[in-house]
Design a protein around this motif. Structure first.
Motif, PDB file in Angstrom:
ATOM      1  N   MET A   1       0.845  -1.194   0.000  1.00 22.76           N
ATOM      2  CA  MET A   1       0.000   0.000   0.000  1.00 22.76           C
ATOM      3  C   MET A   1       0.881   1.246   0.000  1.00 22.76           C
ATOM      4  SD  MET A   1      -2.889   1.175   2.798  1.00 22.76           S
ATOM      5  CE  MET A   1      -3.872  -0.287   2.451  1.00 22.76           C
ATOM      6  N   ALA A   2       0.547   2.228  -0.819  1.00 21.84           N
ATOM      7  CA  ALA A   2       1.325   3.458  -0.907  1.00 21.84           C
ATOM      8  C   ALA A   2       1.171   4.261   0.381  1.00 21.84           C
ATOM      9  CB  ALA A   2       0.866   4.287  -2.092  1.00 21.84           C
ATOM     10  N   LYS A   3       2.257   4.922   0.790  1.00 24.15           N
ATOM     11  CA  LYS A   3       2.206   5.767   1.980  1.00 24.15           C
ATOM     12  C   LYS A   3       1.338   6.982   1.705  1.00 24.15           C
ATOM     13  CE  LYS A   3       6.778   4.705   3.900  1.00 24.15           C
ATOM     14  NZ  LYS A   3       7.336   3.829   2.871  1.00 24.15           N
ATOM     15  N   ALA A   4       0.577   7.407   2.732  1.00 20.26           N
ATOM     16  CA  ALA A   4      -0.187   8.646   2.613  1.00 20.26           C
ATOM     17  C   ALA A   4       0.776   9.793   2.362  1.00 20.26           C
ATOM     18  CB  ALA A   4      -0.995   8.893   3.877  1.00 20.26           C
ATOM     19  N   PHE A   5       0.381  10.719   1.516  1.00 22.69           N
ATOM     20  CA  PHE A   5       1.245  11.836   1.158  1.00 22.69           C
ATOM     21  C   PHE A   5       1.538  12.703   2.374  1.00 22.69           C
ATOM     22  CE2 PHE A   5       1.444  16.340  -0.273  1.00 22.69           C
ATOM     23  CZ  PHE A   5       2.691  16.278  -0.872  1.00 22.69           C
ATOM     24  N   ALA A   6       2.828  12.929   2.612  1.00 18.37           N
ATOM     25  CA  ALA A   6       3.294  13.835   3.671  1.00 18.37           C
ATOM     26  C   ALA A   6       2.540  13.543   4.972  1.00 18.37           C
ATOM     27  CB  ALA A   6       3.159  15.276   3.209  1.00 18.37           C
ATOM     28  N   SER A   7       1.812  14.553   5.503  1.00 19.67           N
ATOM     29  CA  SER A   7       1.044  14.355   6.738  1.00 19.67           C
ATOM     30  C   SER A   7      -0.453  14.248   6.474  1.00 19.67           C
ATOM     31  CB  SER A   7       1.318  15.505   7.716  1.00 19.67           C
ATOM     32  OG  SER A   7       2.641  15.442   8.211  1.00 19.67           O
ATOM     33  N   ALA A   8      -0.816  13.851   5.261  1.00 19.49           N
ATOM     34  CA  ALA A   8      -2.236  13.765   4.910  1.00 19.49           C
ATOM     35  C   ALA A   8      -2.980  12.749   5.766  1.00 19.49           C
ATOM     36  CB  ALA A   8      -2.388  13.413   3.431  1.00 19.49           C
ATOM     37  N   GLY A   9      -2.280  11.728   6.261  1.00 19.83           N
ATOM     38  CA  GLY A   9      -2.926  10.713   7.082  1.00 19.83           C
ATOM     39  C   GLY A   9      -2.937  11.043   8.566  1.00 19.83           C
ATOM     40  N   ASP A  10      -2.325  12.151   8.956  1.00 20.68           N
ATOM     41  CA  ASP A  10      -2.238  12.536  10.371  1.00 20.68           C
ATOM     42  C   ASP A  10      -3.391  13.480  10.679  1.00 20.68           C
ATOM     43  OD1 ASP A  10      -1.583  13.294  12.922  1.00 20.68           O
ATOM     44  OD2 ASP A  10       0.210  14.422  12.373  1.00 20.68           O
ATOM     45  N   ALA A 189      11.623  15.243  13.481  1.00 18.12           N
ATOM     46  CA  ALA A 189      12.472  15.340  12.298  1.00 18.12           C
ATOM     47  C   ALA A 189      12.653  16.801  11.910  1.00 18.12           C
ATOM     48  CB  ALA A 189      11.847  14.570  11.140  1.00 18.12           C
ATOM     49  N   CYS A 190      13.828  17.127  11.424  1.00 20.91           N
ATOM     50  CA  CYS A 190      14.058  18.440  10.822  1.00 20.91           C
ATOM     51  C   CYS A 190      13.507  18.412   9.402  1.00 20.91           C
ATOM     52  CB  CYS A 190      15.551  18.755  10.757  1.00 20.91           C
ATOM     53  SG  CYS A 190      16.381  18.778  12.348  1.00 20.91           S
ATOM     54  N   TYR A 191      12.744  19.436   9.046  1.00 19.58           N
ATOM     55  CA  TYR A 191      12.366  19.593   7.647  1.00 19.58           C
ATOM     56  C   TYR A 191      13.486  20.366   6.956  1.00 19.58           C
ATOM     57  CZ  TYR A 191      10.244  21.105   3.354  1.00 19.58           C
ATOM     58  OH  TYR A 191      10.028  21.337   2.029  1.00 19.58           O
ATOM     59  N   CYS A 192      14.119  19.714   5.995  1.00 17.84           N
ATOM     60  CA  CYS A 192      15.301  20.289   5.337  1.00 17.84           C
ATOM     61  C   CYS A 192      15.051  20.644   3.880  1.00 17.84           C
ATOM     62  CB  CYS A 192      16.468  19.303   5.413  1.00 17.84           C
ATOM     63  SG  CYS A 192      16.804  18.647   7.051  1.00 17.84           S
ATOM     64  N   GLY A 193      13.806  20.624   3.451  1.00 20.06           N
ATOM     65  CA  GLY A 193      13.505  20.865   2.045  1.00 20.06           C
ATOM     66  C   GLY A 193      13.899  22.240   1.555  1.00 20.06           C
ATOM     67  N   ASP A 194      13.989  23.221   2.465  1.00 25.25           N
ATOM     68  CA  ASP A 194      14.451  24.562   2.132  1.00 25.25           C
ATOM     69  C   ASP A 194      15.722  24.905   2.904  1.00 25.25           C
ATOM     70  OD1 ASP A 194      12.225  25.399   0.381  1.00 25.25           O
ATOM     71  OD2 ASP A 194      11.027  25.196   2.200  1.00 25.25           O
ATOM     72  N   LEU A 282      11.262  13.020   5.150  1.00 23.11           N
ATOM     73  CA  LEU A 282      12.369  12.292   4.531  1.00 23.11           C
ATOM     74  C   LEU A 282      12.505  12.531   3.024  1.00 23.11           C
ATOM     75  CD1 LEU A 282      14.708  10.317   5.085  1.00 23.11           C
ATOM     76  CD2 LEU A 282      13.097   8.458   4.631  1.00 23.11           C
ATOM     77  N   PRO A 283      11.470  12.393   2.216  1.00 22.99           N
ATOM     78  CA  PRO A 283      11.667  12.604   0.777  1.00 22.99           C
ATOM     79  C   PRO A 283      12.095  14.031   0.430  1.00 22.99           C
ATOM     80  CG  PRO A 283       9.629  11.411   1.200  1.00 22.99           C
ATOM     81  CD  PRO A 283      10.104  11.931   2.513  1.00 22.99           C
ATOM     82  N   PHE A 284      11.524  15.029   1.115  1.00 16.62           N
ATOM     83  CA  PHE A 284      11.909  16.415   0.865  1.00 16.62           C
ATOM     84  C   PHE A 284      13.358  16.654   1.269  1.00 16.62           C
ATOM     85  CE2 PHE A 284       7.321  16.356   1.534  1.00 16.62           C
ATOM     86  CZ  PHE A 284       6.858  17.054   0.431  1.00 16.62           C
ATOM     87  N   ASN A 285      13.763  16.045   2.375  1.00 15.75           N
ATOM     88  CA  ASN A 285      15.141  16.200   2.854  1.00 15.75           C
ATOM     89  C   ASN A 285      16.133  15.588   1.881  1.00 15.75           C
ATOM     90  OD1 ASN A 285      13.862  17.247   5.074  1.00 15.75           O
ATOM     91  ND2 ASN A 285      14.473  15.629   6.487  1.00 15.75           N
TER      92      ASN A 285
END
Length: 316
Positions: A1-10, A189-194, A282-285
């Motif tokens: 099953m594909a993971k819910a996008f980002a925090s869409a499942g939270d 987690a640190c968001y490191c996308g920017d 994780l993917p953005f980082n």
């Protein structure tokens, strides 16, 4: 099953805490959701980071009113991200302050960031209809400025690039307490996308050099006592360096982004997988670390469309 996008499942509401970290200094925290700092001066109150919506900001105001009836005069924004700034209108402050670099980033990518984060954090953006538009500062500065709340002085400082290029901290010298925004996280987690991976560790050391007694981090519990402060700085530094080094090794040998993702998981999952928003970040980082390893200094603008394409590429 594909993971819910980002925090869409939270979608579960988080338990809020309101912790005094120095005399007249408070941290509004919510189990890994974005934090807000509160600085009570002689005659008014300063907010540090505004929350994502007026709905969430009113929860902060409710807590403030349990400890003071002084008016809110200033909202200080540690950086430009939508989840930090779009609730600012609810405080009724006369002054909204951010760094000149952060303001420039609102100009350059503010709407794109709003659209991007709206899709990533549906729970945080409930009630988004009340947001009047992008949040603009009434005051911006470069380097350092001081704000006086009566006799209480708050120093706003750029100590270096980290979570974004425009990060600032707020330091209250009479209590030796610092509000760091997302430069420091605690069990999140640190968001490191920017982010700027090469600079971030040095900026953390610049914070450590202040030898503060307490920190309100960007996410996670308030940190009272130098042992907790230093442990959070250490864990944040470990997260950033572990992410970058694992990805850079792949990028520099010409490997693919998906190979970099696997390498990052091998190093980071055992240490950080139980951190708040880890899977979201994780993917953005990985994408940002991959770019920086290839000498792309300025983070590319995330859009809702780029988010979705990157997520699909990197998930199994």
């Amino acid at each position: 099953m594909a993971k819910a996008f980002a925090s869409a499942g939270d979608l579960e509401e988080k338990e809020v805490s309101f912790t005094e970290i120095g005399e007249g200094l408070w941290a509004f925290t919510a189990e890994g959701d974005p934090n807000t700092g509160v600085i009570i001066g002689d005659d008014s109150v300063m907010i540090v980071d505004a929350q994502a919506t007026p709905r969430l900001a009113r929860l902060v105001v409710e807590k403030i009113r349990s400890v003071t009836d002084k008016p809110i005069s200033h909202v200080v924004l540690t950086h430009y991200h939508a989840v930090r700034v779009l609730g600012a209108s609810a405080y009724g402050a006369d002054q909204i302050v951010m760094s000149e670099k952060a303001r420039a980033m609102v100009v350059e990518r503010g709407q794109e960031d709003w659209d991007s984060e709206f899709a990533r954090f549906p729970r945080l953006f409930q009630g988004h209809e009340e947001i009047p538009g992008l949040t603009w500062p009434t005051t911006s500065f470069a380097g350092r400025m001081s704000v006086y709340l009566g006799n209480r002085r708050v120093d706003l400082m750029q100590l270096g690039r980290a979570h974004t290029a425009g990060d600032i901290v707020a330091y209250v010298g009479d209590q030796n307490v610092m509000f760091t925004g997302d430069i420091v996280e605690y069990h999140s987690a640190c968001y490191c996308g920017d982010g700027h991976f090469h600079d971030w560790p040095g900026t953390l050391e610049a914070i450590r050099a202040w030898d503060v007694d307490a920190i309100a981090p960007g996410r996670g519990d308030a940190l009272v006592g130098r042992e907790k402060v230093n442990a959070a700085i250490d864990s944040t530094k470990d997260f950033v360096t572990s992410t970058y080094r694992s990805v850079a090794k792949v990028a520099l040998r010409g490997g693919s982004l998906k190979e970099a993702m696997a390498a990052c998981r091998e190093v980071c999952d055992p240490k950080f997988s139980d951190y708040a928003i880890y899977e979201h970040c994780l993917p953005f980082n990985v994408a940002r670390a991959y770019d920086e390893a290839r000498d792309i200094d300025t983070p590319r603008i995330w859009t809702a469309e780029r988010d979705a394409a990157m997520w699909a590429e990197l998930q199994d």
